[in-house]
Scaffold this active site. Sequence first.
Site, PDB file in Angstrom:
ATOM      1  N   CYS A 129      67.264 -40.147  48.982  1.00 22.29           N
ATOM      2  CA  CYS A 129      67.185 -38.916  49.759  1.00 22.29           C
ATOM      3  C   CYS A 129      66.662 -39.290  51.132  1.00 22.29           C
ATOM      4  O   CYS A 129      66.134 -40.385  51.321  1.00 22.29           O
ATOM      5  CB  CYS A 129      66.235 -37.934  49.078  1.00 22.29           C
ATOM      6  SG  CYS A 129      66.311 -36.269  49.773  1.00 22.29           S
ATOM      7  N   LYS A 208      68.275 -29.350  40.273  1.00 19.34           N
ATOM      8  CA  LYS A 208      66.976 -29.401  40.951  1.00 19.34           C
ATOM      9  C   LYS A 208      66.751 -28.062  41.633  1.00 19.34           C
ATOM     10  O   LYS A 208      67.565 -27.620  42.447  1.00 19.34           O
ATOM     11  CB  LYS A 208      66.979 -30.537  41.974  1.00 19.34           C
ATOM     12  CG  LYS A 208      65.699 -30.607  42.802  1.00 19.34           C
ATOM     13  CD  LYS A 208      65.701 -31.841  43.682  1.00 19.34           C
ATOM     14  CE  LYS A 208      64.465 -31.897  44.565  1.00 19.34           C
ATOM     15  NZ  LYS A 208      64.469 -33.100  45.412  1.00 19.34           N
ATOM     16  N   ARG A 230      64.144 -25.566  51.490  1.00 17.42           N
ATOM     17  CA  ARG A 230      65.299 -26.270  50.934  1.00 17.42           C
ATOM     18  C   ARG A 230      66.210 -25.352  50.111  1.00 17.42           C
ATOM     19  O   ARG A 230      67.016 -25.812  49.320  1.00 17.42           O
ATOM     20  CB  ARG A 230      64.830 -27.427  50.055  1.00 17.42           C
ATOM     21  CG  ARG A 230      63.868 -28.402  50.716  1.00 17.42           C
ATOM     22  CD  ARG A 230      63.992 -29.786  50.099  1.00 17.42           C
ATOM     23  NE  ARG A 230      62.831 -30.646  50.280  1.00 17.42           N
ATOM     24  CZ  ARG A 230      62.444 -31.194  51.422  1.00 17.42           C
ATOM     25  NH1 ARG A 230      63.120 -30.947  52.541  1.00 17.42           N
ATOM     26  NH2 ARG A 230      61.382 -31.976  51.476  1.00 17.42           N
ATOM     27  N   GLU A 246      76.358 -27.385  37.898  1.00 13.56           N
ATOM     28  CA  GLU A 246      75.950 -28.565  38.673  1.00 13.56           C
ATOM     29  C   GLU A 246      76.047 -29.841  37.828  1.00 13.56           C
ATOM     30  O   GLU A 246      76.503 -30.880  38.293  1.00 13.56           O
ATOM     31  CB  GLU A 246      74.512 -28.402  39.188  1.00 13.56           C
ATOM     32  CG  GLU A 246      74.354 -27.444  40.357  1.00 13.56           C
ATOM     33  CD  GLU A 246      74.778 -28.067  41.685  1.00 13.56           C
ATOM     34  OE1 GLU A 246      75.222 -29.231  41.691  1.00 13.56           O
ATOM     35  OE2 GLU A 246      74.660 -27.393  42.713  1.00 13.56           O
ATOM     36  N   LYS A 261      64.846 -30.595  37.040  1.00 17.68           N
ATOM     37  CA  LYS A 261      63.593 -30.683  37.791  1.00 17.68           C
ATOM     38  C   LYS A 261      63.268 -29.361  38.437  1.00 17.68           C
ATOM     39  O   LYS A 261      64.169 -28.777  39.040  1.00 17.68           O
ATOM     40  CB  LYS A 261      63.766 -31.764  38.858  1.00 17.68           C
ATOM     41  CG  LYS A 261      62.596 -31.887  39.803  1.00 17.68           C
ATOM     42  CD  LYS A 261      62.881 -32.920  40.851  1.00 17.68           C
ATOM     43  CE  LYS A 261      61.746 -32.890  41.857  1.00 17.68           C
ATOM     44  NZ  LYS A 261      62.021 -33.710  42.996  1.00 17.68           N
ATOM     45  N   SER A 287      54.954 -32.881  40.705  1.00 17.59           N
ATOM     46  CA  SER A 287      53.592 -33.025  41.227  1.00 17.59           C
ATOM     47  C   SER A 287      52.726 -31.789  41.005  1.00 17.59           C
ATOM     48  O   SER A 287      51.547 -31.899  40.657  1.00 17.59           O
ATOM     49  CB  SER A 287      53.662 -33.373  42.718  1.00 17.59           C
ATOM     50  OG  SER A 287      54.385 -32.374  43.431  1.00 17.59           O
TER      51      SER A 287
HETATM   52  C1  PBG Z   1      63.099 -35.407  47.465  1.00 16.11           C
HETATM   53  C2  PBG Z   1      62.192 -35.289  46.288  1.00 16.11           C
HETATM   54  C3  PBG Z   1      61.176 -34.339  46.103  1.00 16.11           C
HETATM   55  C4  PBG Z   1      60.586 -34.632  44.872  1.00 16.11           C
HETATM   56  C5  PBG Z   1      61.240 -35.737  44.360  1.00 16.11           C
HETATM   57  N1  PBG Z   1      62.246 -36.123  45.242  1.00 16.11           N
HETATM   58  C6  PBG Z   1      60.662 -33.302  47.004  1.00 16.11           C
HETATM   59  C7  PBG Z   1      61.466 -32.163  47.406  1.00 16.11           C
HETATM   60  O1  PBG Z   1      62.586 -31.935  46.974  1.00 16.11           O
HETATM   61  O2  PBG Z   1      60.928 -31.427  48.238  1.00 16.11           O
HETATM   62  C8  PBG Z   1      59.470 -33.847  44.268  1.00 16.11           C
HETATM   63  C9  PBG Z   1      58.729 -34.505  43.171  1.00 16.11           C
HETATM   64  C10 PBG Z   1      57.446 -33.881  42.802  1.00 16.11           C
HETATM   65  O3  PBG Z   1      57.064 -32.777  43.241  1.00 16.11           O
HETATM   66  O4  PBG Z   1      56.759 -34.517  42.017  1.00 16.11           O
HETATM   67  N2  PBG Z   1      63.164 -36.715  47.947  1.00 16.11           N
END
Ligand code: PBG
Length: 336
Positions: A129, A208, A230, A246, A261, A287
Amino acid sequence: MSDLPLTTRGFPTVRPRRLRHHPLVRELVRQTELSVRDLILPLFVRPGQNIRNEIASMPGNYQLSLDRLVDEVGAAVDLGVCAFILFGIPGYKDARGSSALEEEGIVQQALRVLRKTFGERILLITDECFCEYTDHGHCGILCEVGGRTELDNDATLPLLAAQCVSHARAGADMVAPSGMLDGMVQAIRQGLDAAGYAWLPILSYAAKYASGFYGPFRDAAESPPQFGDRSSYQMDPGNSDEALREVALDLAEGADLIMVKPALSYLDIIRRVKDRFPVPVAAYNVSGEFAMVKAAAANGWIDERRVTLEILTSIKRAGADMILTYHALDAARWLR
Ligand code: PBG
């Protein structure tokens, strides 16, 4: 459950508690067992030396320089955690995310040093990404659509393919595109195949969601969007059929494994995907989910070990074959 053979007789002939009486019977009949081999640990790597900055909202997780990254992976391997997903915090950011594509990019360097140190003992997955590499924090390059600044889907695709090829060359075992761009899997598959990596699997972040649970990650990866959000590329939390669509599209484009996710608020999605598609499903225990557990545990409000293992088990029970989680090292200690 209407097909259970319980219709003619009930209590007191039937007593479900009989199977819960003896601890060893409980173990025999347990359907879902968590294993350390189910877990994938996310790691954040940054330039510098001897850096191990704990991420405030993610206790026990760090931004690591290459030397300390090697130590961290070594400790994880000793605990039985052998699969990692790498995130980079680059030395500089620009509008195109150029630092993502460099031979000496931070993730490329991390791949080489880890491969050299640990060989085939570890599995290295790379998050694909641009949000960590762009100064605007969006997941690719931008364009104007009807007076609105938007992610330029089609123009980002070749860059994404180039990023994956660059990571493959540096030693990645698997690539995991997370940008939710239309056509991303196809572009990456073609790019990898053309570069001689037809064997390299793609783990697509297929479903996602645009989630508030990514908050702490954006501090960890220093990647919050500088304007807007986003929602024009990640999915609306109210949708479920769209996840199946998807996933179907990503599989048609050549995805080998797919991801849902976040995990915890989306267990129903994991289950629907697992029931529908005969492919490995990963779930990302993100997270914010992690931070909530840590915060409650720090306050003494929950039993951290018990709650963590219960959460990870529930994600597996919902249908996940593997779990990306910041709890991986703690869980590995508890599962020993
Ligand atoms: C994008 C990405 C994100 C996470 C993993 N890959 C952030 C986003 O989409 O804003 C989030 C992972 C997490 O919150 O643990 N590169």
